[in-house]
Design a protein around this motif. Structure first.
Motif, PDB file in Angstrom:
ATOM      1  N   GLN A 109       0.624  -1.084  -0.065  1.00  0.00           N
ATOM      2  CA  GLN A 109      -0.372  -0.086   0.065  1.00  0.00           C
ATOM      3  C   GLN A 109       0.969   1.162   0.109  1.00  0.00           C
ATOM      4  O   GLN A 109       0.693   1.790   1.289  1.00  0.00           O
ATOM      5  CB  GLN A 109      -1.074  -0.059   0.979  1.00  0.00           C
ATOM      6  N   PRO A 110       1.162   1.530  -0.753  1.00  0.00           N
ATOM      7  CA  PRO A 110       2.042   3.041  -1.485  1.00  0.00           C
ATOM      8  C   PRO A 110       1.685   4.197  -1.205  1.00  0.00           C
ATOM      9  O   PRO A 110       0.130   4.447  -0.842  1.00  0.00           O
ATOM     10  CB  PRO A 110       2.692   3.141  -2.663  1.00  0.00           C
ATOM     11  N   GLY A 111       1.961   5.222  -0.716  1.00  0.00           N
ATOM     12  CA  GLY A 111       1.830   6.101  -0.315  1.00  0.00           C
ATOM     13  C   GLY A 111       1.721   6.356   1.058  1.00  0.00           C
ATOM     14  O   GLY A 111       0.911   7.903   1.823  1.00  0.00           O
ATOM     15  N   LYS A 112       2.244   5.891   1.590  1.00  0.00           N
ATOM     16  CA  LYS A 112       1.330   6.145   3.307  1.00  0.00           C
ATOM     17  C   LYS A 112       2.662   7.190   3.655  1.00  0.00           C
ATOM     18  O   LYS A 112       4.393   6.791   4.118  1.00  0.00           O
ATOM     19  CB  LYS A 112       2.194   4.779   4.346  1.00  0.00           C
ATOM     20  N   THR A 113       2.446   8.762   4.337  1.00  0.00           N
ATOM     21  CA  THR A 113       3.499   9.524   4.424  1.00  0.00           C
ATOM     22  C   THR A 113       2.753   9.690   6.445  1.00  0.00           C
ATOM     23  O   THR A 113       3.900  10.673   6.333  1.00  0.00           O
ATOM     24  CB  THR A 113       2.820  10.546   3.921  1.00  0.00           C
ATOM     25  N   ASP A 114       2.348   9.447   6.443  1.00  0.00           N
ATOM     26  CA  ASP A 114       2.144   9.830   8.304  1.00  0.00           C
ATOM     27  C   ASP A 114       2.629   9.042   9.133  1.00  0.00           C
ATOM     28  O   ASP A 114       3.948   8.193   8.719  1.00  0.00           O
ATOM     29  CB  ASP A 114       0.540   9.768   8.323  1.00  0.00           C
ATOM     30  N   PHE A 115       2.423   8.946  10.275  1.00  0.00           N
ATOM     31  CA  PHE A 115       3.764   8.240  10.987  1.00  0.00           C
ATOM     32  C   PHE A 115       3.313   6.552  11.425  1.00  0.00           C
ATOM     33  O   PHE A 115       1.651   6.596  11.386  1.00  0.00           O
ATOM     34  CB  PHE A 115       3.567   8.573  12.853  1.00  0.00           C
ATOM     35  N   SER A 116       3.052   5.684  12.018  1.00  0.00           N
ATOM     36  CA  SER A 116       3.413   4.338  12.160  1.00  0.00           C
ATOM     37  C   SER A 116       3.066   4.305  13.286  1.00  0.00           C
ATOM     38  O   SER A 116       1.795   3.360  13.470  1.00  0.00           O
ATOM     39  CB  SER A 116       4.538   3.814  11.647  1.00  0.00           C
ATOM     40  N   PHE A 117       3.065   4.053  14.509  1.00  0.00           N
ATOM     41  CA  PHE A 117       2.738   3.902  15.602  1.00  0.00           C
ATOM     42  C   PHE A 117       1.982   5.054  16.188  1.00  0.00           C
ATOM     43  O   PHE A 117       2.347   6.072  16.588  1.00  0.00           O
ATOM     44  CB  PHE A 117       4.012   3.812  17.050  1.00  0.00           C
ATOM     45  N   VAL A 118       0.824   4.192  17.016  1.00  0.00           N
ATOM     46  CA  VAL A 118       0.439   3.367  16.371  1.00  0.00           C
ATOM     47  C   VAL A 118      -0.744   2.856  15.429  1.00  0.00           C
ATOM     48  O   VAL A 118      -1.068   3.952  14.933  1.00  0.00           O
ATOM     49  CB  VAL A 118      -0.461   2.855  18.162  1.00  0.00           C
ATOM     50  N   SER A 119      -1.012   1.979  15.000  1.00  0.00           N
ATOM     51  CA  SER A 119      -1.888   2.042  13.828  1.00  0.00           C
ATOM     52  C   SER A 119      -2.669   2.210  14.050  1.00  0.00           C
ATOM     53  O   SER A 119      -3.218   1.274  15.248  1.00  0.00           O
ATOM     54  CB  SER A 119      -1.790   0.036  13.054  1.00  0.00           C
ATOM     55  N   ASP A 120      -3.213   2.633  13.512  1.00  0.00           N
ATOM     56  CA  ASP A 120      -4.905   3.168  13.241  1.00  0.00           C
ATOM     57  C   ASP A 120      -5.918   2.157  12.878  1.00  0.00           C
ATOM     58  O   ASP A 120      -7.399   1.969  13.822  1.00  0.00           O
ATOM     59  CB  ASP A 120      -5.365   4.739  12.157  1.00  0.00           C
ATOM     60  N   HIS A 121      -5.517   1.020  11.574  1.00  0.00           N
ATOM     61  CA  HIS A 121      -6.579  -0.119  11.151  1.00  0.00           C
ATOM     62  C   HIS A 121      -6.860  -0.532  12.801  1.00  0.00           C
ATOM     63  O   HIS A 121      -7.629  -1.373  12.899  1.00  0.00           O
ATOM     64  CB  HIS A 121      -6.031  -0.636  10.453  1.00  0.00           C
ATOM     65  N   ALA A 122      -5.875  -1.693  12.823  1.00  0.00           N
ATOM     66  CA  ALA A 122      -5.692  -2.658  14.717  1.00  0.00           C
ATOM     67  C   ALA A 122      -6.399  -1.577  15.527  1.00  0.00           C
ATOM     68  O   ALA A 122      -7.067  -1.607  16.663  1.00  0.00           O
ATOM     69  CB  ALA A 122      -4.107  -2.462  14.637  1.00  0.00           C
ATOM     70  N   THR A 123      -6.340  -0.126  15.629  1.00  0.00           N
ATOM     71  CA  THR A 123      -7.649   0.616  16.900  1.00  0.00           C
ATOM     72  C   THR A 123      -8.824   0.257  16.766  1.00  0.00           C
ATOM     73  O   THR A 123      -9.334  -0.209  17.729  1.00  0.00           O
ATOM     74  CB  THR A 123      -6.734   2.115  16.694  1.00  0.00           C
ATOM     75  N   ILE A 124      -9.130   0.883  15.716  1.00  0.00           N
ATOM     76  CA  ILE A 124     -10.095   0.598  14.921  1.00  0.00           C
ATOM     77  C   ILE A 124     -11.353  -0.085  14.986  1.00  0.00           C
ATOM     78  O   ILE A 124     -12.095  -1.414  15.735  1.00  0.00           O
ATOM     79  CB  ILE A 124     -10.305   0.906  13.899  1.00  0.00           C
ATOM     80  N   THR A 125     -10.590  -1.531  14.512  1.00  0.00           N
ATOM     81  CA  THR A 125     -11.031  -2.771  14.644  1.00  0.00           C
ATOM     82  C   THR A 125     -10.971  -3.726  16.253  1.00  0.00           C
ATOM     83  O   THR A 125     -12.090  -3.844  16.531  1.00  0.00           O
ATOM     84  CB  THR A 125     -10.359  -3.782  14.018  1.00  0.00           C
ATOM     85  N   MET A 126     -10.283  -3.358  16.314  1.00  0.00           N
ATOM     86  CA  MET A 126      -9.987  -4.128  17.562  1.00  0.00           C
ATOM     87  C   MET A 126     -10.859  -3.494  19.244  1.00  0.00           C
ATOM     88  O   MET A 126     -11.192  -3.583  19.815  1.00  0.00           O
ATOM     89  CB  MET A 126      -8.394  -3.843  18.289  1.00  0.00           C
ATOM     90  N   ALA A 127     -10.838  -2.386  18.991  1.00  0.00           N
ATOM     91  CA  ALA A 127     -11.654  -1.003  19.432  1.00  0.00           C
ATOM     92  C   ALA A 127     -13.869  -1.595  19.531  1.00  0.00           C
ATOM     93  O   ALA A 127     -14.225  -1.988  20.641  1.00  0.00           O
ATOM     94  CB  ALA A 127     -11.755   0.274  19.172  1.00  0.00           C
ATOM     95  N   MET A 128     -13.438  -1.511  17.903  1.00  0.00           N
ATOM     96  CA  MET A 128     -15.339  -2.647  17.693  1.00  0.00           C
ATOM     97  C   MET A 128     -15.788  -3.609  18.247  1.00  0.00           C
ATOM     98  O   MET A 128     -16.844  -3.343  18.654  1.00  0.00           O
ATOM     99  CB  MET A 128     -15.191  -2.274  16.090  1.00  0.00           C
TER     100      MET A 128
END
Length: 235
Positions: A109-128
């Protein structure tokens, strides 16, 4: 903090290369599937899972319908709160994406320019998933499984370190559990109010008439039905 896990000799980076190395060995079509699943598919699956649980709770009805729907409503809200909390965390840690520090990664997934820690995807899915588990253990266990798969996909895609994912899991879990009592105290009265509405109440419980149509709350007391419906049922 920007140099966190910058060395290739620590377990975090070694595990990154091990998992991301699977992408190099996989056929291109499989990597494309993993890219879509990891970036969009599992987030959509979590939303559909919450909606499926809501539909089940709504059809079952009963006295616990309103609190259960309130708990389900907390799932996406918990994810949103956790992501907001992550904004200052990312700015403080300032950890660059792994592909900006380490050579030879397969970045799906190219084009990621923001910082890495922590993962938004991991945060969202685990919170839900955790909020869903509080509402319904059966659906929640499926959600936790999807969240774990999301974490694996983010490392597989080369866009996160394993500890980014673990941090996201911890943040999502903390947000969902620690704020759940406050959320339930606010949301449950709201869902109970909606439940008493002749029309909007169908969002909380499926309503059925004596002939089986979708207009009477299963298990509801007669006092909660409109007067005309009480007379019909008595007849």
């Amino acid at each position: 903090m920007a140099g966190l896990a910058a060395s290739g000799s620590n377990p975090d980076v070694e595990l990154l290369y091990d998992i991301n190395g699977l992408a190099k060995a996989a056929p291109p079509w499989f990597d494309r599937v993993m890219q879509y699943v990891g970036e969009y598919g599992l987030l959509l699956a979590m939303v559909l899972l919450v909606l499926g649980c809501w539909w089940t709770v709504r059809r079952r009805g009963g006295a616990e319908a309103a609190p259960s729907v309130a708990a389900l409503a907390w799932a996406p809200l918990a994810a949103g709160v956790a992501v907001l909390v992550n904004v200052p965390i990312r700015g403080f840690v300032e950890r660059p994406r792994p592909f900006r520090v380490h050579q030879g990664l397969e970045v799906l997934q190219p084009g990621k320019t923001d910082f890495s820690f922590v993962s938004d995807h991991a945060t969202i899915t685990m919170a839900m998933a955790v909020a869903l588990f509080v509402a319904n253990r059966k659906f929640g266990l499926v959600g936790i499984g999807l969240a774990l798969l999301e974490g694996f996909c983010r490392v597989y895609m080369g866009v996160h370190y394993p500890t980014d994912v673990v941090g996201g899991f911890a943040l999502g879990t903390a947000a969902a559990l620690l704020l759940s009592p406050v959320a339930m105290a606010l949301l449950t009265p709201l869902t109970r109010t909606i439940e008493r509405s002749p029309r909007a109440g169908r969002l909380i419980t499926a309503r059925r008439t004596p002939d089986g149509h979708d207009t009477v709350v299963p298990g509801a007391t007669a006092g909660r039905l409109p007067g005309s419906e009480e007379r019909d049922l008595a007849a």
